[in-house]
Design an enzyme around this catalytic site. Structure first.
Site, PDB file in Angstrom:
ATOM      1  N   GLY A 183      -2.088  -3.667   9.476  1.00 56.25           N
ATOM      2  CA  GLY A 183      -1.184  -4.208  10.487  1.00 56.25           C
ATOM      3  C   GLY A 183      -0.425  -5.452  10.064  1.00 56.25           C
ATOM      4  O   GLY A 183       0.069  -6.195  10.913  1.00 56.25           O
ATOM      5  N   MET A 233     -12.566   3.316  -0.173  1.00 61.66           N
ATOM      6  CA  MET A 233     -13.238   3.623   1.093  1.00 61.66           C
ATOM      7  C   MET A 233     -14.014   4.911   0.837  1.00 61.66           C
ATOM      8  O   MET A 233     -13.626   6.001   1.254  1.00 61.66           O
ATOM      9  CB  MET A 233     -12.195   3.766   2.200  1.00 61.66           C
ATOM     10  CG  MET A 233     -11.610   2.415   2.611  1.00 61.66           C
ATOM     11  SD  MET A 233     -10.004   2.524   3.399  1.00 61.66           S
ATOM     12  CE  MET A 233      -8.947   2.517   1.950  1.00 61.66           C
ATOM     13  N   HIS A 261      -1.494  -1.662  -4.097  1.00 60.99           N
ATOM     14  CA  HIS A 261      -2.741  -1.395  -3.368  1.00 60.99           C
ATOM     15  C   HIS A 261      -2.926   0.115  -3.223  1.00 60.99           C
ATOM     16  O   HIS A 261      -2.119   0.800  -2.604  1.00 60.99           O
ATOM     17  CB  HIS A 261      -2.653  -2.078  -2.003  1.00 60.99           C
ATOM     18  CG  HIS A 261      -3.905  -2.016  -1.196  1.00 60.99           C
ATOM     19  ND1 HIS A 261      -4.974  -2.868  -1.387  1.00 60.99           N
ATOM     20  CD2 HIS A 261      -4.270  -1.208  -0.177  1.00 60.99           C
ATOM     21  CE1 HIS A 261      -5.925  -2.600  -0.516  1.00 60.99           C
ATOM     22  NE2 HIS A 261      -5.532  -1.575   0.230  1.00 60.99           N
ATOM     23  N   HIS A 282      -8.647   0.030  -3.506  1.00 59.35           N
ATOM     24  CA  HIS A 282      -9.469  -0.223  -2.313  1.00 59.35           C
ATOM     25  C   HIS A 282     -10.243   1.057  -2.034  1.00 59.35           C
ATOM     26  O   HIS A 282      -9.696   2.035  -1.532  1.00 59.35           O
ATOM     27  CB  HIS A 282      -8.543  -0.598  -1.140  1.00 59.35           C
ATOM     28  CG  HIS A 282      -9.259  -0.769   0.168  1.00 59.35           C
ATOM     29  ND1 HIS A 282      -8.604  -0.817   1.385  1.00 59.35           N
ATOM     30  CD2 HIS A 282     -10.583  -0.925   0.452  1.00 59.35           C
ATOM     31  CE1 HIS A 282      -9.494  -0.969   2.357  1.00 59.35           C
ATOM     32  NE2 HIS A 282     -10.692  -1.028   1.821  1.00 59.35           N
ATOM     33  N   ASP A 310      -5.982  -6.733   5.232  1.00 62.53           N
ATOM     34  CA  ASP A 310      -5.441  -5.380   5.100  1.00 62.53           C
ATOM     35  C   ASP A 310      -5.453  -4.701   6.468  1.00 62.53           C
ATOM     36  O   ASP A 310      -6.527  -4.531   7.056  1.00 62.53           O
ATOM     37  CB  ASP A 310      -6.324  -4.610   4.097  1.00 62.53           C
ATOM     38  CG  ASP A 310      -5.847  -3.188   3.846  1.00 62.53           C
ATOM     39  OD1 ASP A 310      -4.784  -2.795   4.365  1.00 62.53           O
ATOM     40  OD2 ASP A 310      -6.560  -2.477   3.104  1.00 62.53           O
ATOM     41  N   MET A 366     -10.948  -6.660   6.552  1.00 64.23           N
ATOM     42  CA  MET A 366     -10.112  -5.643   7.183  1.00 64.23           C
ATOM     43  C   MET A 366      -9.630  -6.138   8.544  1.00 64.23           C
ATOM     44  O   MET A 366     -10.423  -6.644   9.353  1.00 64.23           O
ATOM     45  CB  MET A 366     -10.899  -4.333   7.373  1.00 64.23           C
ATOM     46  CG  MET A 366     -11.278  -3.605   6.092  1.00 64.23           C
ATOM     47  SD  MET A 366      -9.884  -3.123   5.044  1.00 64.23           S
ATOM     48  CE  MET A 366      -8.961  -2.015   6.128  1.00 64.23           C
ATOM     49  N   ASP A 425      -5.216   3.021  -1.793  1.00 63.72           N
ATOM     50  CA  ASP A 425      -6.266   3.307  -0.807  1.00 63.72           C
ATOM     51  C   ASP A 425      -6.955   4.627  -1.134  1.00 63.72           C
ATOM     52  O   ASP A 425      -6.383   5.699  -0.931  1.00 63.72           O
ATOM     53  CB  ASP A 425      -5.648   3.384   0.594  1.00 63.72           C
ATOM     54  CG  ASP A 425      -5.267   2.012   1.123  1.00 63.72           C
ATOM     55  OD1 ASP A 425      -6.149   1.139   1.205  1.00 63.72           O
ATOM     56  OD2 ASP A 425      -4.072   1.812   1.424  1.00 63.72           O
ATOM     57  N   GLY A 455       1.477  -1.811   4.306  1.00 59.70           N
ATOM     58  CA  GLY A 455       1.866  -0.429   4.052  1.00 59.70           C
ATOM     59  C   GLY A 455       3.078  -0.044   4.857  1.00 59.70           C
ATOM     60  O   GLY A 455       4.200  -0.054   4.363  1.00 59.70           O
ATOM     61  N   SER A 456       2.870   0.246   6.145  1.00 62.35           N
ATOM     62  CA  SER A 456       3.999   0.760   6.924  1.00 62.35           C
ATOM     63  C   SER A 456       5.124  -0.256   7.074  1.00 62.35           C
ATOM     64  O   SER A 456       6.293   0.117   7.059  1.00 62.35           O
ATOM     65  CB  SER A 456       3.546   1.310   8.275  1.00 62.35           C
ATOM     66  OG  SER A 456       2.495   0.574   8.781  1.00 62.35           O
ATOM     67  N   MET A 460      -9.707   7.218  -0.225  1.00 61.13           N
ATOM     68  CA  MET A 460     -10.548   7.638   0.915  1.00 61.13           C
ATOM     69  C   MET A 460     -11.150   8.999   0.609  1.00 61.13           C
ATOM     70  O   MET A 460     -10.451   9.895   0.140  1.00 61.13           O
ATOM     71  CB  MET A 460      -9.707   7.731   2.185  1.00 61.13           C
ATOM     72  CG  MET A 460      -8.938   6.462   2.513  1.00 61.13           C
ATOM     73  SD  MET A 460      -8.106   6.586   4.110  1.00 61.13           S
ATOM     74  CE  MET A 460      -7.101   5.092   4.077  1.00 61.13           C
ATOM     75  N   SER A 485       0.846  -1.197   0.000  1.00 56.53           N
ATOM     76  CA  SER A 485       0.000   0.000   0.000  1.00 56.53           C
ATOM     77  C   SER A 485       0.878   1.243   0.000  1.00 56.53           C
ATOM     78  O   SER A 485       1.782   1.369   0.832  1.00 56.53           O
ATOM     79  CB  SER A 485      -0.884   0.005   1.248  1.00 56.53           C
ATOM     80  OG  SER A 485      -1.355   1.319   1.476  1.00 56.53           O
ATOM     81  N   PHE A 518      -6.674   4.616   8.247  1.00 62.62           N
ATOM     82  CA  PHE A 518      -5.289   5.036   8.467  1.00 62.62           C
ATOM     83  C   PHE A 518      -4.340   3.849   8.397  1.00 62.62           C
ATOM     84  O   PHE A 518      -4.715   2.735   8.770  1.00 62.62           O
ATOM     85  CB  PHE A 518      -5.144   5.711   9.841  1.00 62.62           C
ATOM     86  CG  PHE A 518      -6.013   6.927   9.973  1.00 62.62           C
ATOM     87  CD1 PHE A 518      -5.575   8.163   9.515  1.00 62.62           C
ATOM     88  CD2 PHE A 518      -7.296   6.826  10.494  1.00 62.62           C
ATOM     89  CE1 PHE A 518      -6.393   9.288   9.600  1.00 62.62           C
ATOM     90  CE2 PHE A 518      -8.131   7.939  10.591  1.00 62.62           C
ATOM     91  CZ  PHE A 518      -7.671   9.175  10.135  1.00 62.62           C
ATOM     92  N   GLY A 519      -3.119   4.140   7.942  1.00 64.16           N
ATOM     93  CA  GLY A 519      -2.069   3.136   7.996  1.00 64.16           C
ATOM     94  C   GLY A 519      -1.452   3.130   9.394  1.00 64.16           C
ATOM     95  O   GLY A 519      -1.754   3.985  10.227  1.00 64.16           O
TER      96      GLY A 519
HETATM   97  C1  DX5 Z   1      -6.278   1.310   5.949  1.00 63.11           C
HETATM   98  C2  DX5 Z   1      -5.840   0.946   4.557  1.00 63.11           C
HETATM   99  C3  DX5 Z   1      -4.636   0.091   4.496  1.00 63.11           C
HETATM  100  C4  DX5 Z   1      -3.374   0.706   5.039  1.00 63.11           C
HETATM  101  C5  DX5 Z   1      -2.530  -0.400   5.553  1.00 63.11           C
HETATM  102  O1  DX5 Z   1      -7.545   1.872   5.887  1.00 63.11           O
HETATM  103  O2  DX5 Z   1      -6.886   0.257   3.889  1.00 63.11           O
HETATM  104  O3  DX5 Z   1      -4.422  -0.403   3.174  1.00 63.11           O
HETATM  105  O4  DX5 Z   1      -2.630   1.414   4.099  1.00 63.11           O
HETATM  106  O5  DX5 Z   1      -1.450   0.144   6.218  1.00 63.11           O
HETATM  107  P1  DX5 Z   1      -0.644  -0.685   7.298  1.00 63.11           P
HETATM  108  O6  DX5 Z   1      -0.020  -1.854   6.601  1.00 63.11           O
HETATM  109  O7  DX5 Z   1       0.344   0.290   7.805  1.00 63.11           O
HETATM  110  O8  DX5 Z   1      -1.622  -1.128   8.358  1.00 63.11           O
HETATM  111 ZN    ZN Z   2      -6.397  -0.736   1.975  1.00 58.72          ZN
END
Ligand code: DX5
Ligand code: ZN
Length: 228
Positions: free
Chosen positions: A181, A72, A37, A70, A179, A141, A39, A201-202, A41, A13, A147-148
């Site tokens: 953590g 949202m 990926h 994705h 998706d 989810m 995101d 992501g992170s 939003m 992500s 948020f990441g």
């Molecule tokens: C959260 C997003 C994720 C996010 C994941 O709403 O849908 O895709 O980027 O980030 P990490 O891997 O840091 O949880």
């Molecule tokens: Zn996502």
């Protein structure tokens, strides 16, 4: 049961990547990833704003990886098809935001993309089950969307196992994505429960080498899914 045939898909992500330098951020993960990926939003469905449709179209058009969008967003029944028309290989929308999931799935597929439904942590599997046979991927989810960098919710694993059983009994190759953590500490837990597509992501972009981190994550997921 040993299921060595399950393919693992890694989906980094770019939510927390360096957005001023996206092309090179995508290049850093391209060789070790299956899908990018994205995101999206809208600050309505979730309290955060990321990429507009126009920005998404530009990323989809220029990305060296196929895009897994994705969404949202508050009105996927109106807008999801636009991401398919923009060329996203996979378009995921939230069950909670849709009043006519079947119609939206059909519109995405008619535009040539894979159609996928996502469920938030509070949405039970039973609510999405009636649509399972119509989709190409189910996203469970493992954090609240928005948020990441949040902590993995291990309490979602019974839902992942339930989904895996239902998918296996349907006998169709529906991808099961998680998706939120996902890291070296958590990916095996999700893979063991039956997930086969992993958003990270992170964990990826905080690593010194995002590409090597993705390779490590893939190995951990492959080993855990073979142990299932
Ligand atoms: C959260 C997003 C994720 C996010 C994941 O709403 O849908 O895709 O980027 O980030 P990490 O891997 O840091 O949880
Ligand atoms: Zn996502």
């Amino acid at each position: 049961m040993i299921n060595s045939a399950r393919s693992i898909r890694m989906c980094p992500s770019i939510l927390n990547a360096d957005r001023s330098n996206l092309a090179s951020e995508i290049d850093r993960v391209a060789g070790a990833s299956d899908l990018l990926h994205l995101d999206v939003m809208d600050n309505i469905f979730v309290p955060n704003l990321t990429f507009s449709l126009h920005q998404s179209e530009e990323i989809i058009a220029s990305s060296s990886l196929p895009v897994d969008a994705h969404l949202m967003i508050a009105d996927p029944d109106r807008d999801a098809v636009l991401y398919a028309k923009a060329g996203a290989v996979s378009v995921t929308f939230h069950l909670e935001a849709s009043t006519s999931p079947s119609r939206t799935i059909e519109a995405i597929r008619s535009a040539g993309s894979r159609a996928s439904l996502a469920v938030k942590p509070g949405t039970p599997f039973e609510q999405v089950e009636p649509f399972l046979d119509q989709i190409d991927m189910l996203l469970i989810m493992t954090v609240e969307p928005g948020f990441g960098g949040q902590s993995f919710m291990a309490q979602m694993m019974p839902k992942v196992r339930q989904a895996r059983e239902a998918i296996d009994s349907l006998g169709r190759d529906i991808w099961l994505q998680v998706d939120g953590g996902i890291s070296m500490e958590t990916i095996a837990i999700a893979a063991k429960a039956g997930a086969d597509a992993f958003v990270a992501g992170s964990a990826v972009y905080k690593a010194q080498s995002p590409g090597e981190m993705l390779q490590t994550l893939r190995i951990l997921a492959t080993q855990a899914s073979a142990l299932e």
